[in-house]
Design a protein around this motif. Structure first.
Motif, PDB file in Angstrom:
ATOM      1  N   SER A  13       0.856  -1.188   0.000  1.00 48.58           N
ATOM      2  CA  SER A  13       0.000   0.000   0.000  1.00 48.58           C
ATOM      3  C   SER A  13       0.899   1.247   0.000  1.00 48.58           C
ATOM      4  N   THR A  14       0.728   2.102  -0.980  1.00 47.41           N
ATOM      5  CA  THR A  14       1.624   3.269  -1.075  1.00 47.41           C
ATOM      6  C   THR A  14       1.387   4.227   0.085  1.00 47.41           C
ATOM      7  N   ALA A  15       0.317   3.957   0.903  1.00 42.80           N
ATOM      8  CA  ALA A  15       0.050   4.905   1.995  1.00 42.80           C
ATOM      9  C   ALA A  15       1.059   4.737   3.122  1.00 42.80           C
ATOM     10  N   SER A  16       1.690   3.533   3.202  1.00 39.35           N
ATOM     11  CA  SER A  16       2.512   3.297   4.402  1.00 39.35           C
ATOM     12  C   SER A  16       3.888   2.754   4.061  1.00 39.35           C
ATOM     13  N   SER A  17       4.341   2.918   2.813  1.00 39.27           N
ATOM     14  CA  SER A  17       5.509   2.114   2.450  1.00 39.27           C
ATOM     15  C   SER A  17       6.826   2.759   2.867  1.00 39.27           C
ATOM     16  N   LYS A  18       6.923   4.117   2.988  1.00 37.18           N
ATOM     17  CA  LYS A  18       8.233   4.683   3.332  1.00 37.18           C
ATOM     18  C   LYS A  18       8.053   5.905   4.230  1.00 37.18           C
ATOM     19  N   SER A  19       9.006   6.086   5.132  1.00 36.97           N
ATOM     20  CA  SER A  19       8.922   7.222   6.055  1.00 36.97           C
ATOM     21  C   SER A  19      10.298   7.543   6.623  1.00 36.97           C
ATOM     22  N   ALA A  20      10.506   8.811   6.970  1.00 39.40           N
ATOM     23  CA  ALA A  20      11.781   9.250   7.569  1.00 39.40           C
ATOM     24  C   ALA A  20      11.569   9.626   9.031  1.00 39.40           C
ATOM     25  N   ASP A 367       3.893  14.088   0.106  1.00 29.58           N
ATOM     26  CA  ASP A 367       4.623  13.352  -0.942  1.00 29.58           C
ATOM     27  C   ASP A 367       3.851  13.442  -2.259  1.00 29.58           C
ATOM     28  N   PRO A 368       4.403  14.152  -3.256  1.00 25.42           N
ATOM     29  CA  PRO A 368       3.667  14.350  -4.517  1.00 25.42           C
ATOM     30  C   PRO A 368       3.352  13.033  -5.240  1.00 25.42           C
TER      31      PRO A 368
END
Ligand code: SDX
Length: 390
Positions: A13-20, A367-368
């Motif tokens: 799910s692109t809603a939760s895949s990456k974060s800093a 995130d665009p």
């Protein structure tokens, strides 16, 4: 493969895949907020500094901190119409039920928050949520016990103001005990964010559709309420009360090991940590400090918890399954020592986690390339093609 649908296990799910924002190493028991170890943040910062860090990626200098704290203070009150919402609930409603309703209802008062493409509006919503959650949490408690609401007093710091709204009454002067305020501030820091846990993923998935932030945080509160998640602190204290005595610990350890018994050791185990949850260690230390400073060092439930942890960590079942105490194991005992009623433990967790939810939501919306989250499922139904000839 069901024949009708193919399941793409690589779909994320692109809603939760990456974060800093937050990093966890479950095997090593490491938790970092924006790269800083939780052990340093919990002992050297206050909650407002950690909020600034989670939202902006850096710790604030004194000017930035003062500006941040002042802006938060400008949003601590609720619209008087919203205060009336509380009156629609039964007095014995669980505070989390009230918080889900009232936080979601903020959507009805700040229409500009619907414009999530506007970074200024997103920042305003972030400040409103961080500032109003303590007021809403304290009002849910006051409503539950039939006492008048205590409005925020902006001469006080964030955590002191929360304690004031929780425990002051019109009849008595109330000055927050600095020992209690400092311990509560640390509890808020330890609960502020935790990567893609169930409630944060709920907030992100809700936000990925373009829903307004108040509705998304309300969804996060609803998910956090479950006893497998944030509700575990309340369930853990109730479990310790039920165990009651060190002589009964083995009975409950055996129940937790029995696959035919739905009982699980509340406050133990974690989907990610297969080592100590660093927050549990910090919470145990806070427990020791607070109970000693408040003259409660013989607290029976704390002694029971320490013995339960000791026995469980020597048991092959817990060792083999790498089950360690998590953040919820000691948080209830600390909150109880601070005078927070058991029914409010999860609400305090939600109040603290709001900054993490908001930071994660804002990171995703900014995130665009972000798209709506759309997890798929492996179809295990009957692969039919045509209906029977009538
Ligand atoms: C939080 O995700 C997060 O980051 C959440 C959180 C956050 O900050 O947002 O950290 C906050 O929710 C902490 C967790 C609070 N919940 C509890 O303390 C409730 C009690 N714990 C469990 O229900 C359980 O440990 C979970 C729900 C937390 C995790 O469950 P999982 O994913 O099934 O754990 P697992 O896969 O590691 O379990 C491995 C085995 C399983 O048995 P088998 O299938 O291998 O036979 O251990 C068993 C589980 O049944 N097990 C337990 C247990 N926890 C796991 N057995 C007894 N008692 C327990 N507490």
């Amino acid at each position: 493969q069901s024949g009708l649908f193919t399941y793409d296990p690589g779909f994320v799910s692109t809603a939760s895949s990456k974060s800093a924002i937050t990093f966890i190493d479950g095997d090593e028991g490491v938790l970092l907020y924006r790269g800083y170890p939780i052990e340093q943040l919990a002992t050297r910062c206050d909650f407002m500094e950690v909020c600034y860090l989670l939202l902006n990626g850096e710790l604030p200098d004194s000017t930035q901190k003062n500006q941040f704290v002042t802006t938060v203070k400008n949003h601590t009150m609720l619209h008087e119409q919203l205060v009336k919402f509380f009156g629609g609930f039964r007095r014995d409603a669980h505070p989390m039920a009230v918080m889900v309703g009232v936080v979601g209802a903020l959507s009805a008062f700040y229409h500009e928050a619907m414009d999530i493409a506007d970074a200024i509006h997103r920042e305003e919503s972030a400040f409103r949520l961080i500032a109003k959650l303590p007021t809403i949490t304290a009002m849910a408690y006051k409503y539950n016990i039939g006492q008048p609401f205590i409005y925020p007093h902006n001469d006080l710091g964030y955590t002191e103001n929360f304690l004031y709204m929780m425990f002051a009454t019109p009849a008595e002067k109330y000055v927050p005990n600095p020992i209690i305020a400092r311990a509560m501030d640390r509890i808020l820091i330890l609960h502020a964010d935790h990567e893609q846990n169930a409630s944060t993923s709920t907030v992100r998935l809700a936000g990925s559709s373009g829903a307004n932030p108040f509705a998304c945080i309300s969804a996060g509160i609803a998910c956090l309420w479950g006893p497998a998640h944030g509700g575990a602190n309340e369930a853990c204290l109730n479990m310790l009360e039920e165990i009651g005595d060190i002589s009964r610990i083995n009975e409950y350890i055996n129940r937790a090991k029995d696959k035919n018994d739905p009982f699980r050791l509340m406050g133990f185990g974690h989907r990610v940590y297969k080592n100590f949850d660093p927050r549990a260690n910090l919470m145990r230390e806070t427990c020791h400090e607070v109970l000693n400073e408040l003259g409660l060092h013989n607290d029976r439930l704390f002694k029971l918890a320490l013995e339960l942890e000791k026995i469980a960590l020597e048991d092959d079942y817990f060792i083999s399954k790498k089950l360690y105490p998590n953040v919820d194991f000691y948080s209830g005992i600390v909150q109880r020592a601070l005078g927070i009623p058991t029914s409010m433990f999860t609400s305090v967790f939600a109040m603290a986690r709001t900054v993490g939810w908001v930071a994660q939501w804002n990171e995703m919306i900014s995130d665009p390339e972000q798209k709506i989250g759309r997890p798929r499922q492996l179809y295990i139904g009957t692969p039919r093609r045509d209906m029977p000839k009538s």
